[in-house]
Enzyme design. Sequence first.
Site, PDB file in Angstrom:
ATOM      1  N   VAL A   1       0.752  -1.292   0.228  1.00  0.00           N
ATOM      2  CA  VAL A   1      -0.016  -0.216  -0.049  1.00  0.00           C
ATOM      3  C   VAL A   1       0.691   1.214   0.146  1.00  0.00           C
ATOM      4  O   VAL A   1       0.271   2.539  -0.207  1.00  0.00           O
ATOM      5  CB  VAL A   1      -1.071   0.027   1.107  1.00  0.00           C
ATOM      6  CG1 VAL A   1      -2.089  -1.022   0.956  1.00  0.00           C
ATOM      7  CG2 VAL A   1      -0.206   0.114   2.534  1.00  0.00           C
TER       8      VAL A   1
ATOM      9  N   TYR B   1       5.468   2.903  14.969  1.00  0.00           N
ATOM     10  CA  TYR B   1       4.102   2.555  14.924  1.00  0.00           C
ATOM     11  C   TYR B   1       3.032   3.685  15.482  1.00  0.00           C
ATOM     12  O   TYR B   1       2.103   3.931  14.831  1.00  0.00           O
ATOM     13  CB  TYR B   1       3.750   1.350  15.721  1.00  0.00           C
ATOM     14  CG  TYR B   1       2.564   0.583  15.741  1.00  0.00           C
ATOM     15  CD1 TYR B   1       2.064  -0.124  14.636  1.00  0.00           C
ATOM     16  CD2 TYR B   1       1.813   0.533  16.816  1.00  0.00           C
ATOM     17  CE1 TYR B   1       0.811  -0.808  14.414  1.00  0.00           C
ATOM     18  CE2 TYR B   1       0.558  -0.102  16.786  1.00  0.00           C
ATOM     19  CZ  TYR B   1       0.054  -0.661  15.663  1.00  0.00           C
ATOM     20  OH  TYR B   1      -1.223  -1.221  15.813  1.00  0.00           O
TER      21      TYR B   1
END
Length: 322
Positions: free
Chosen positions: A63, A149
């Site tokens: 992606v 993250y």
Amino acid sequence: MRGGTRKAVLVTGGAGFLGSYLCEQLIEHGHEVLCVDNFFTGTKRNIAHLLDHPRFELLRHDVTFPLYVEVDEIYNFACPASPIHYQHDPAQTTKTSVHGAINMLGLAKRVGARILQASTSEVYGDPKQHPQNEDYWGHVNPIGPRACYDEGKRCAETLFFDYHRQHRVKIKVVRIFNTYGPRMHPNDGRVVSNFIVQALRGEPITIYGDGSQTRAFCYRDDLIAGCLRMMNTPDDVVGPINIGNPHESTILELAESVLALTGSKSSLVRKPLPQDDPIQRCPDIGRARQQLGWEPTVSLETGLKRTIEYFDALLAGRTTRL
Ligand code: NAD
Ligand code: UDP
Ligand code: UDP
């Protein structure tokens, strides 16, 4: 929309633990599903039972690169979720969250699709407010080992709200708290899979720190039910909305439950607490109750039993539909 209530739905990260169950649920609801995954942490095993289905399509794709397809809805789940996996290639983790969000929002903008972001309780970092509600801005170390993250997901939320305000993209942001269940990767290092696999193999259970840190564990089916409800809310419901189970346990209590339910004689061993490991985490799900009419229904004991059944079959080489 292509005919009636059947929608063309893109699930990024669709071969992962949560994405694969989401794909399955969408197929069961009669939709067409395009599963996009680069197989970084996902596996074909998770979607093997869907591959022959006429309304299921699989595309190997990363992606962080643009994607031109025609869909009605997008669930953006692509991103490694366990600390050992997201810290393995941290720059790629941030790219997946940030470039992935830009590409999927660009796609949603072009085709007018609704888009749901799998955000995380990690946006609250090591929280100073307990339990965490959506108004809390969080306490995140921007340069620590978890930052790839946490900050990647925070930036993705920023992009979602800016595309919404600037381009009127129909967004839905859910903040997922620790979720467990069948199809977790046996080696992904998260606490529930680690403890169950260790217990079933009779290996020592690894307690990081003194085990007094807390998490609140949500069973996979409950979590996906909440995400599906969120996608089907009116356009003005954009979130963020916490989705998780507000039953909080210490890590030591979780270890004891896993030992009791597996009947394992594994010992407990102490390992160092990883840097920036949140000490206390539990969702306030008032907004989900009010805006989605949703709350979890599966107790920790029931969810753990199903997860143990899955790992027991997996380790023995038996196939399971869980
Ligand atoms: P997972 O690692 O099993 O699934 C992630 C999937 O994304 C995998 O199939 C992986 O191969 C794929 N992926 C990773 N990078 C990609 C890329 N660049 N392009 C395409 N595919 C890519 O993890 P999961 O637990 O199923 O998590 C799914 C989503 O939910 C993630 O976005 C995660 O951040 C979020 N989330 C999960 C939890 C949890 O407790 N499980 C908690 C909070 C948020
Ligand atoms: N994009 C995509 N699929 C589409 C439309 C856009 O992957 O169907 C990507 C494209 O690569 C672009 C990004 O999404 O870089 C952001 O799109 P946007 O239209 O917001 O920005 P721009 O194209 O003007 O940079
Ligand atoms: N943990 C543990 N032993 C393990 C794996 C994790 O004690 O084998 C602890 C970890 O330090 C953390 C909690 O369990 O406090 C949850 O860890 P996980 O990686 O599952 O999720 P996260 O920290 O991202 O919430």
